[in-house]
Design an enzyme around this catalytic site. Structure first.
Site, PDB file in Angstrom:
ATOM      1  N   HIS B  63     -90.350 -80.521  -9.187  1.00 38.93           N
ATOM      2  CA  HIS B  63     -89.941 -81.385 -10.302  1.00 38.93           C
ATOM      3  C   HIS B  63     -90.221 -80.604 -11.583  1.00 38.93           C
ATOM      4  O   HIS B  63     -91.353 -80.211 -11.834  1.00 38.93           O
ATOM      5  CB  HIS B  63     -90.717 -82.697 -10.297  1.00 38.93           C
ATOM      6  CG  HIS B  63     -90.564 -83.472  -9.015  1.00 38.93           C
ATOM      7  ND1 HIS B  63     -89.576 -84.411  -8.824  1.00 38.93           N
ATOM      8  CD2 HIS B  63     -91.258 -83.422  -7.852  1.00 38.93           C
ATOM      9  CE1 HIS B  63     -89.670 -84.919  -7.595  1.00 38.93           C
ATOM     10  NE2 HIS B  63     -90.692 -84.336  -6.983  1.00 38.93           N
ATOM     11  N   ASP B 305     -94.049 -79.696  -3.903  1.00 35.04           N
ATOM     12  CA  ASP B 305     -93.774 -80.973  -4.563  1.00 35.04           C
ATOM     13  C   ASP B 305     -94.412 -80.953  -5.961  1.00 35.04           C
ATOM     14  O   ASP B 305     -95.077 -81.908  -6.381  1.00 35.04           O
ATOM     15  CB  ASP B 305     -94.285 -82.157  -3.739  1.00 35.04           C
ATOM     16  CG  ASP B 305     -93.799 -83.501  -4.290  1.00 35.04           C
ATOM     17  OD1 ASP B 305     -92.980 -83.495  -5.227  1.00 35.04           O
ATOM     18  OD2 ASP B 305     -94.250 -84.542  -3.786  1.00 35.04           O
ATOM     19  N   PHE B 323     -97.982 -90.948  -9.591  1.00 33.10           N
ATOM     20  CA  PHE B 323     -98.248 -90.126  -8.417  1.00 33.10           C
ATOM     21  C   PHE B 323     -97.951 -88.667  -8.724  1.00 33.10           C
ATOM     22  O   PHE B 323     -97.169 -88.349  -9.606  1.00 33.10           O
ATOM     23  CB  PHE B 323     -97.342 -90.564  -7.258  1.00 33.10           C
ATOM     24  CG  PHE B 323     -97.675 -91.904  -6.668  1.00 33.10           C
ATOM     25  CD1 PHE B 323     -98.696 -92.022  -5.738  1.00 33.10           C
ATOM     26  CD2 PHE B 323     -96.974 -93.036  -7.027  1.00 33.10           C
ATOM     27  CE1 PHE B 323     -99.003 -93.258  -5.172  1.00 33.10           C
ATOM     28  CE2 PHE B 323     -97.266 -94.283  -6.471  1.00 33.10           C
ATOM     29  CZ  PHE B 323     -98.293 -94.386  -5.543  1.00 33.10           C
TER      30      PHE B 323
END
Lengths: 313, 430
Positions: B63, B305, B323
């Protein structure tokens, strides 16, 4: 002495530390007999009650405990503070510290909030209930009440009935009772029992009668109506039928058993008025003992020595 | 810039094992010469004895914050962070603001990323319009704009949409990325539903939230014949489900994050929000099963991630924190310290899971340590030891569960074409 800066939960206290608090609370309780309810021991100390959730009982109890120990006590209800302007918990805590707070008593809706606060400030933090995690002063006052009435905790069988999953009182009680050598049973619908209790030796029941039969102490938890909306149980009346503590259920208990409730009770739901008024009920003692236990804690956390209090005039 | 550099005494990894004490002459972005006793007049010499050379790592789950969340990360900071972490290519997720569900968005990130120093960028487009899980995004146009895969960077609740997604993406030979998480079962949860979260009073995300969604997605992929890549598996049962599906011939691949291979839910006891991850950290038995899954290839890839989040967003109560953890610059030292060094994972298993298999899934070239090959290589120093301080990261983010942890190993240099990143890059490029 308490080893840690803060009181965040009973899970992290040793048996000796818990007993120290209970022993210290005993002389504190004598203050109720005095014409002038004041110890000078916390003179010049600032105790801040920072409450992010409404609470009458716990806040009043901490306020009285602080005042009777001669501390300056400030109450902050989060709804009326800068919290509504978007100030974070750690910001608020820093502000309180800049104002000279020695001890911050925190009530908060999120589990672990007291940990966050304790990491942020140098002031000592007392957890007055964080989400569904722990409510250690309630646990201590419950232990104090049981020990006062029964003379011991070791070897007793204590049944905790109700919504264990969402109960911070249950967690603190369970840790305290296990550390002091009691047998702990819990009972509630499977949807309101957290996983893993048995790993710590807690006996899990879904039948309230079996759980309370022959128990020395029954601690009845408050059931919150909003849990029904989340589908965790079908209706209050079904809950009451299965787990409500009634006069009939009391027959399963010995004559010298104790019935406790952390309050405030939903009368007619998890407990009936008759049970509250039963001679075995110690619900009002719990309130009185709460002040004594909190006085003891404030005292110990300000560096006090238990023996001094015993002889203080 | 034309860079000439002589690396002395490095161990070159190959699928057949390490080739020790090799000298590598880097020239014009290529491995100009490989051998022993090489000399190159005037070129800087790097003493790489004790270091290992691996093919550049490829992260299939990143991300990057841009567009729209530049306070968390930008393409510039994210791609540089990836390069410093040893990654030469990353697959950017579409959960930007606006989401990457248009040719404009995908094109912007690809073009901007290509102009930006650091790792190469690939893009996963949103699978549904607005990532709402209601209508398919224009996948053919997105594919044409350069999207490598389609996924919503979040679960799609409606099984009928998932089924159509497989059918449609199959026409385009586009891998479908799905997070295996049932939105209802995980709703409100912040930690693995187990004894630890029970005592901590944290609302649980049950393992079944992953199993139910994974089983559904595997069956739908099997029926439709699509290519499924499962993002972020976290339980032992998921590994078993994947193994069964692969044995049946379902076209499925899967990944787990390096965090889930190292940490378990007992790490939550201090309510450190850096450990609030999705899927949540699971119990030790799941961690062990995931490691086995990576070793035997049932779990094809290890990903970061990489989820950059600001300090202010994370410095709140556990329930309220977003998160995710930033991972590019922690991944390799953490994996080396906790898995490779203790012998739980071999370098070959790591290289397969972090370079070879992700490249195969993306259709990328496999770099070889042969003379004349373009540089796509990292140098890792296993003997460097230190305390991880994310304040020194290239990423804008600091949210890592490994902050303050003592870790072994450092990526000394990442060689991609004619650029060198990492401490070595700063040294040789000035």
């Amino acid at each position: 002495m308490l080893r840690q800066k803060d009181l965040l939960g009973l899970r992290s206290l040793s048996r000796e530390e818990i007993e120290l608090v209970l022993d210290t609370a005993r002389p504190c309780k004598q203050i109720f007999e005095r014409p002038v309810k004041k110890f000078p021991t916390l003179r010049g100390k600032v105790v801040v009650n920072l409450f992010y959730e409404a609470s009458t009982r716990t806040r009043t109890s901490f306020e009285l405990a602080g005042k009777w120990m001669s501390a300056d006590v400030i109450n902050i209800a989060a709804s009326s503070s800068s919290v509504v302007k978007g100030e974070s918990l750690s910001d608020t805590a820093k502000t309180l510290e800049a104002l000279g707070a020695d001890i911050v008593v925190l009530r908060h809706g999120a589990s672990g909030a007291a940990h966050l606060l304790a990491r942020t400030v140098k002031a000592r933090v007392i957890n007055a209930g964080d989400g569904r995690h722990e409510h250690p002063t309630q646990g201590l006052l419950d232990l104090f009440t049981i020990r006062e009435r029964k003379g011991r905790i070791e070897g007793l069988t204590v049944a905790v009935i109700g919504d264990i999953l969402h109960s911070r009182v249950a967690r603190s009680d369970i840790w305290g009772l296990l550390k002091l050598g009691a047998r702990v049973r819990v009972a509630g619908p499977p949807t309101l029992i957290p996983p893993g209790l048995d790993e710590w030796g807690v006996e899990v029941y879904h039948d309230a009668d079996r759980a309370i039969e022959g128990a020395d102490v029954v601690n009845v938890l408050r059931i919150q109506k909003e849990r029904q909306a989340r589908g965790l149980f079908p209706s209050l009346r079904e809950y009451t039928a299965l787990y409500g503590i009634t006069k009939e259920r009391l027959r399963l208990l010995p004559e010298d058993a104790l019935v406790m409730h952390p309050g405030p009770a939903n009368l007619g739901v998890e407990i009936t008025q008759e049970v509250v008024d039963d001679p075995r009920s110690v619900i009002h003692d719990q309130v009185t003992n709460g002040v004594a236990v909190r006085m003891a804690l404030l005292y110990l956390m300000s560096g006090g020595d238990a023996r001094e209090l015993e002889t203080a005039d | 810039m034309s860079l000439k550099l002589l690396i002395k005494g490095v161990s070159l990894w190959s699928p057949a094992g390490f080739i020790h004490e090799q000298d590598v002459l880097i020239e014009d972005g290529r491995l100009a010469r490989i051998g022993r006793g090489l000399a190159a007049a005037g070129a800087p010499v790097i003493d790489a004895r004790g270091w290992i050379a691996l093919p550049g790592l490829v992260d299939l789950h990143s991300h990057l914050g841009e567009p729209g969340q530049e306070e968390r990360e930008t393409l510039a900071s994210g791609l540089m962070s990836a390069a410093w972490g040893g990654f030469t290519a990353v697959l950017a997720m579409p959960d930007t603001d606006p989401p990457l569900d248009s040719e404009t968005g995908v094109g912007y990130v690809l073009r901007q990323g290509a102009l930006t120093p650091g790792a190469r960028i690939f893009v996963a487009a949103a699978a549904t319009k607005g990532r709402k899980g209601e209508e398919l995004a224009e996948l053919a146009r997105l594919r044409k704009a350069g999207a490598s895969a389609a996924g919503d960077a979040g679960p799609i609740a409606d099984a009928a949409i998932v089924r159509r997604l497989f059918e449609y993406a199959k026409m385009l030979d586009m891998p479908v990325l799905l997070e295996a998480r049932d939105a209802r079962l995980s709703s409100g949860g912040v930690a693995h539903e187990g004894a630890e979260a029970g005592w901590l009073g944290l609302a649980g995300i049950p393992s079944s939230a992953e199993w139910v969604a994974l089983a559904r997605d595997l069956l739908l992929a099997e029926e439709a014949g699509g290519r499924l890549h499962v993002q972020g598996v976290s339980t032992g049962r998921s590994v078993a489900l994947l193994g069964e599906a692969k044995a049946r011939g379902v076209r499925v691949s899967a990944e787990c994050t390096f965090h889930h291979l190292i940490l378990d839910d007992s790490a939550l006891a201090d309510y450190d929000t850096a450990k609030k991850l999705l899927p949540p950290l699971r119990p030790r038995r799941d961690v062990e099963a995931l490691i086995e899954g990576v070793k035997d290839g049932t779990v094809d890839c290890i990903v970061t991630d990489h989820t950059p989040v600001t300090f202010e967003e994370k410095n709140v109560e556990f329930d309220y924190a977003p998160f995710g953890a930033a991972g590019f610059e922690a991944a390799l030292p953490a994996l080396y310290t906790h898995l490779v060094r203790p012998g739980l994972l071999s370098w070959s298993e790591l290289a397969n899971a972090m370079s070879l298999r992700p490249r195969a899934l993306m259709g990328l070239e496999q770099p070889q340590f042969n003379e004349g090959e373009p540089c796509d290589m990292i140098l890792f120093n296993p003997e460097a030891e230190g305390v991880l301080d994310p304040a020194g990261w290239r990423s804008k983010a600091r949210n890592t569960p490994f902050a303050g942890a003592r870790l072994w190993g450092r990526v000394e240099g990442t060689f991609l074409g004619d650029r060198v990143y990492g401490p070595l890059g700063a040294e040789v490029e000035g």
